[in-house]
Scaffold this active site. Structure first.
Site, mmCIF file in Angstrom:
data_model
loop_
_atom_site.group_PDB
_atom_site.id
_atom_site.type_symbol
_atom_site.label_atom_id
_atom_site.label_comp_id
_atom_site.label_asym_id
_atom_site.label_seq_id
_atom_site.Cartn_x
_atom_site.Cartn_y
_atom_site.Cartn_z
ATOM 1 N N GLU A 41 24.734 66.286 44.986
ATOM 2 C CA GLU A 41 24.343 67.501 45.494
ATOM 3 C C GLU A 41 22.809 67.485 44.986
ATOM 4 O O GLU A 41 21.732 67.795 45.814
ATOM 5 C CB GLU A 41 24.985 68.882 44.806
ATOM 6 C CG GLU A 41 26.284 69.029 45.293
ATOM 7 C CD GLU A 41 27.324 68.293 44.303
ATOM 8 O OE1 GLU A 41 26.862 67.086 43.607
ATOM 9 O OE2 GLU A 41 28.438 68.851 43.738
ATOM 10 N N CYS A 72 30.335 70.624 40.658
ATOM 11 C CA CYS A 72 30.879 70.871 39.285
ATOM 12 C C CYS A 72 30.316 72.096 38.803
ATOM 13 O O CYS A 72 29.352 72.754 39.390
ATOM 14 C CB CYS A 72 30.439 69.717 38.287
ATOM 15 S SG CYS A 72 28.575 69.492 38.407
ATOM 16 N N ALA A 76 51.096 37.171 44.624
ATOM 17 C CA ALA A 76 50.929 36.345 45.583
ATOM 18 C C ALA A 76 51.995 35.565 45.731
ATOM 19 O O ALA A 76 52.631 35.425 44.737
ATOM 20 C CB ALA A 76 49.590 35.423 45.778
ATOM 21 N N ARG A 88 38.863 43.294 41.447
ATOM 22 C CA ARG A 88 38.833 43.214 39.738
ATOM 23 C C ARG A 88 37.501 44.049 39.218
ATOM 24 O O ARG A 88 37.411 44.720 38.488
ATOM 25 C CB ARG A 88 38.705 41.736 39.404
ATOM 26 C CG ARG A 88 39.997 41.170 39.354
ATOM 27 C CD ARG A 88 39.861 39.925 38.645
ATOM 28 N NE ARG A 88 41.151 39.165 38.811
ATOM 29 C CZ ARG A 88 41.122 37.756 38.614
ATOM 30 N NH1 ARG A 88 40.152 37.037 38.314
ATOM 31 N NH2 ARG A 88 42.565 37.195 38.641
ATOM 32 N N THR A 144 52.305 34.455 31.758
ATOM 33 C CA THR A 144 51.291 34.245 32.565
ATOM 34 C C THR A 144 50.138 33.659 31.839
ATOM 35 O O THR A 144 49.289 32.695 32.246
ATOM 36 C CB THR A 144 50.982 35.425 33.484
ATOM 37 O OG1 THR A 144 52.243 35.723 34.060
ATOM 38 C CG2 THR A 144 49.976 35.001 34.604
ATOM 39 N N ARG A 153 34.050 36.076 38.773
ATOM 40 C CA ARG A 153 32.910 35.141 39.079
ATOM 41 C C ARG A 153 32.722 34.846 40.510
ATOM 42 O O ARG A 153 31.676 34.390 40.555
ATOM 43 C CB ARG A 153 33.549 33.811 38.179
ATOM 44 C CG ARG A 153 34.688 33.079 38.600
ATOM 45 C CD ARG A 153 35.079 32.095 37.603
ATOM 46 N NE ARG A 153 36.265 31.431 37.926
ATOM 47 C CZ ARG A 153 37.616 32.100 37.704
ATOM 48 N NH1 ARG A 153 37.710 33.328 37.283
ATOM 49 N NH2 ARG A 153 38.602 31.441 38.387
ATOM 50 N N GLY A 191 53.211 38.245 35.140
ATOM 51 C CA GLY A 191 53.865 37.517 36.071
ATOM 52 C C GLY A 191 55.015 38.700 36.523
ATOM 53 O O GLY A 191 55.070 39.797 36.402
HETATM 54 ZN ZN LIG Z 1 27.823 68.011 39.736
#
Ligand SMILES: [Zn+2]
Length: 317
Positions: free
Chosen positions: A53, A80, A159, A188, A200, A211, A259
């Site tokens: 705002e 707020c 996966a 991530r 794992t 990276r 895992g």
């Molecule tokens: Zn605010």
């Protein structure tokens, strides 16, 4: 789409720019409209700096400031009402003298929840609440879950092969493509902490960093009874202690990257909010079976990328 929805959609677009840097604050966008055009807009760029705002009002040209008395301000999250690092935005809106305020969703944060809206109404400003409410809540799902459930928002990620294995006969298998790997690193960078189980960690020594994307690397957690971390007592139920420890450290989002045993613990305890499952067309024949989707799982989105399928799953309400 109504006019209110159109301007709220612009608020959402602006808010999303804060994805990496607004944390631990919520992402918020604001748009000021008068005479059928946008005269100011802004978003919360970085924690500690101006709220959406404040930035929106600051962007209004002097030549347009006479329009404020008839203007509508759109905000994706309730303004707020408390003195934090900056003065309350609800009071700023009152001071600027706009006619109407449209709020995407109520702020679940205890110091705000409903009070920002009350300040506006008491000052005679017309307030509309709940425009594109589901989308506004979805954008800040990590912030909202953290404040309402007092635990981080948990995303489970794995996966697997087309025939349902997460490794090849117990050995790690690279299912992702260079592009989907980059997407994981992006995910991530938007997450406060990443967790893997002991097996794992020992087998793959994952770096769990970003990276292949820019941004900060999340806190790295290995759930290992022989190397207890975060003050967890492994003779007691582990996941609830973990949730409490992360809440105390203000970790709003947790990505669980396996895992199989670790993922199953989270699924069985119901401690998850979202899943990201990448399915490669490869057939492996044998290996560790992928976790079964629980009854509460509902596919939100299905992307096809480089021949892989990426499923985004949420928990049914
Ligand atoms: Zn605010």
């Amino acid at each position: 789409m109504t006019t209110d929805e159109r301007y709220m959609r612009r608020c959402l677009q602006l808010a999303a720019n804060g994805l990496q840097n607004a944390r631990p604050n919520p992402m918020v966008g604001a748009v000021i409209v008068a005479e059928g055009r946008i005269i100011g807009e802004g978003y919360h760029v970085r924690c500690g700096e101006g709220h959406a705002e404040v930035n929106a009002f600051a962007s209004v040209k002097d030549a347009d400031s006479y329009l404020l008395k008839d203007a509508t301000i759109y905000v994706s999250l309730e303004p707020c009402a408390h003195y934090g690092k900056t003065p309350p935005c609800a009071e700023l809106i009152v001071r600027k003298g706009v006619r109407r305020c449209v709020v995407g969703c109520v702020d679940p944060f205890a110091k705000v929840s409903g009070r920002g809206i009350a300040i506006l109404r008491e000052a005679g400003i017309e307030v509309t609440v709940g425009v594109l409410e589901e989308e506004c809540k979805h954008l800040n799902r990590r912030f909202i879950t953290f404040n309402q459930l007092r635990r981080p928002y948990v995303t489970l990620k794995w996966a697997q092969s087309a025939d349902g294995f997460i490794d090849h006969d117990g050995k790690a298998y690279a299912f992702s493509t260079p592009f989907t790997r980059m997407l994981v690193h992006k995910l991530r960078s938007e997450t406060d902490a990443i967790l893997v189980g002991r097996v794992t960690d020992e087998r793959e020594h994952p770096l769990l960093d970003v990276r292949h994307w820019s941004g900060r690397s999340p806190m790295r957690i290995v759930l290992d009874s022989s190397r207890p971390c975060l003050g967890i007592d492994f003779s007691l139920p582990v996941l609830q202690q973990l949730m409490d420890a992360l809440y105390e450290r203000k970790i709003q989002s947790l990505l669980v990257e396996g895992g199989a045993t670790t993922l199953r613990h989270f699924i069985d305890s119901g401690l998850w909010d979202e899943m990201r499952i990448e399915i490669s067309p490869v057939l492996l024949g044998k290996g560790t079976p992928a976790p079964a989707l629980p009854k509460a799982a509902e596919v939100m989105k299905r992307d096809q990328i480089d021949g892989n399928i990426v499923l985004y799953v949420k928990k049914k309400e």
